[in-house]
Design a protein around this motif. Sequence first.
Motif, mmCIF file in Angstrom:
data_model
loop_
_atom_site.group_PDB
_atom_site.id
_atom_site.type_symbol
_atom_site.label_atom_id
_atom_site.label_comp_id
_atom_site.label_asym_id
_atom_site.label_seq_id
_atom_site.Cartn_x
_atom_site.Cartn_y
_atom_site.Cartn_z
ATOM 1 N N THR A 2 0.798 -1.214 0.000
ATOM 2 C CA THR A 2 0.000 0.000 0.000
ATOM 3 C C THR A 2 0.834 1.268 0.000
ATOM 4 O OG1 THR A 2 -0.046 0.077 2.418
ATOM 5 C CG2 THR A 2 -1.785 -1.182 1.318
ATOM 6 N N GLN A 102 -16.309 8.538 1.299
ATOM 7 C CA GLN A 102 -16.302 7.143 0.942
ATOM 8 C C GLN A 102 -14.889 6.612 0.728
ATOM 9 O OE1 GLN A 102 -18.426 7.594 -2.650
ATOM 10 N NE2 GLN A 102 -20.205 8.533 -1.692
ATOM 11 N N THR A 104 -11.351 4.896 0.722
ATOM 12 C CA THR A 104 -10.823 3.636 1.200
ATOM 13 C C THR A 104 -9.638 3.892 2.116
ATOM 14 O OG1 THR A 104 -11.523 2.523 -0.800
ATOM 15 C CG2 THR A 104 -9.795 1.452 0.484
ATOM 16 N N GLN A 105 -9.567 3.158 3.203
ATOM 17 C CA GLN A 105 -8.425 3.219 4.099
ATOM 18 C C GLN A 105 -7.445 2.111 3.725
ATOM 19 O OE1 GLN A 105 -9.511 3.424 8.254
ATOM 20 N NE2 GLN A 105 -11.051 4.993 7.894
ATOM 21 N N TYR A 106 -6.189 2.469 3.560
ATOM 22 C CA TYR A 106 -5.134 1.530 3.205
ATOM 23 C C TYR A 106 -4.223 1.349 4.413
ATOM 24 C CZ TYR A 106 -6.796 2.124 -1.536
ATOM 25 O OH TYR A 106 -7.582 2.149 -2.650
ATOM 26 N N PHE A 107 -4.023 0.093 4.776
ATOM 27 C CA PHE A 107 -3.352 -0.227 6.029
ATOM 28 C C PHE A 107 -1.868 -0.515 5.849
ATOM 29 C CE2 PHE A 107 -6.631 -0.653 9.283
ATOM 30 C CZ PHE A 107 -7.772 -0.552 8.506
ATOM 31 N N TYR B 32 -21.813 1.819 3.712
ATOM 32 C CA TYR B 32 -20.562 1.780 2.977
ATOM 33 C C TYR B 32 -19.797 0.583 3.530
ATOM 34 C CZ TYR B 32 -21.685 6.601 1.636
ATOM 35 O OH TYR B 32 -22.293 7.731 1.153
ATOM 36 N N PHE B 34 -16.995 -2.798 3.258
ATOM 37 C CA PHE B 34 -15.644 -3.123 2.802
ATOM 38 C C PHE B 34 -15.303 -4.571 3.180
ATOM 39 C CE2 PHE B 34 -14.189 1.268 2.022
ATOM 40 C CZ PHE B 34 -15.164 1.982 2.701
ATOM 41 N N TYR B 36 -11.627 -6.760 3.734
ATOM 42 C CA TYR B 36 -10.173 -6.760 3.819
ATOM 43 C C TYR B 36 -9.708 -8.195 4.088
ATOM 44 C CZ TYR B 36 -9.979 -1.642 4.286
ATOM 45 O OH TYR B 36 -10.065 -0.282 4.073
ATOM 46 N N PHE B 46 -6.834 -4.302 1.299
ATOM 47 C CA PHE B 46 -8.155 -3.970 0.772
ATOM 48 C C PHE B 46 -8.504 -4.883 -0.384
ATOM 49 C CE2 PHE B 46 -11.699 -1.575 -0.584
ATOM 50 C CZ PHE B 46 -11.572 -1.307 -1.951
ATOM 51 N N LYS B 49 -15.064 -2.748 -2.124
ATOM 52 C CA LYS B 49 -16.001 -1.965 -1.323
ATOM 53 C C LYS B 49 -17.295 -1.762 -2.097
ATOM 54 C CE LYS B 49 -14.291 2.571 -2.818
ATOM 55 N NZ LYS B 49 -13.642 3.845 -2.356
ATOM 56 N N ILE B 51 -20.275 1.091 -2.317
ATOM 57 C CA ILE B 51 -20.725 2.433 -1.935
ATOM 58 C C ILE B 51 -22.142 2.635 -2.438
ATOM 59 C CG2 ILE B 51 -20.276 4.907 -2.122
ATOM 60 C CD1 ILE B 51 -18.198 3.363 -0.510
#
Lengths: 116, 114
Positions: A2, A102, A104-107, B32, B34, B36, B46, B49, B51
């Motif tokens: 990421t 909205q 996206t969270q990247y870890f 929303y 997701f 993972y 990720f 997702k 939406i």
Amino acid sequence: ETGVTQSPTHLIKTRGQQVTLRCSSQSGHNTVSWYQQALGQGPQFIFQYYREEENGRGNFPPRFSGLQFPNYSSELNVNALELDDSALYLCASSVGSSAGGQETQYFGPGTRLLVL
Amino acid sequence: AQSVAQPEDQVNVAEGNPLTVKCTYSVSGNPYLFWYVQYPNRGLQFLLKYITGDNLVKGSYGFEAEFNKSQTSFHLKKPSALVSDSALYFCAVRDMMRYNRLAFGKGNQVVVIP
């Protein structure tokens, strides 16, 4: 991968000590969120930083504190460590806004903390 | 508060068979959602997702998920499982009422048997 990095990868501390964990966000991201993942559990939200300001906090005591720098990297500080603080600490970066959205969270890969 | 539930602890599937990992959600307003995946000693990656729009969402590594509003579900699917798909899978919902945090389920361990 990421592009989110965390340091250190592993850490061993004793009860009562203090620890600082670091996170570098992905290029172009201005928001960092921190999560605690205890063994066998899903990640739990600690807090979020947006443009150097705390933008929300989960159910964690004040001895968990954070900081975000002008380059959007971030630190998580934990004072007076307790045995139950042993966990994987994850940071996630995203493109945020004050209104939320909205994104996206990247870890990152996480820091595994063991408190003895 | 927004939340998700992953009812199964572990999913075992033979290599080459279809894989399904279940997730149900509870939200007020538009969800929303997701997915993972977490490999041993790694962070979360990720996958996909939802939406808005099509109920079938396509993601990374051949995974897809089906959003079902009437059943409040968002199940993850893969038509043909690989041994390398063995990992921990997390469903999450964005909690728009609480600072856009992600609220995660407890996770499902997927074991693909050769």
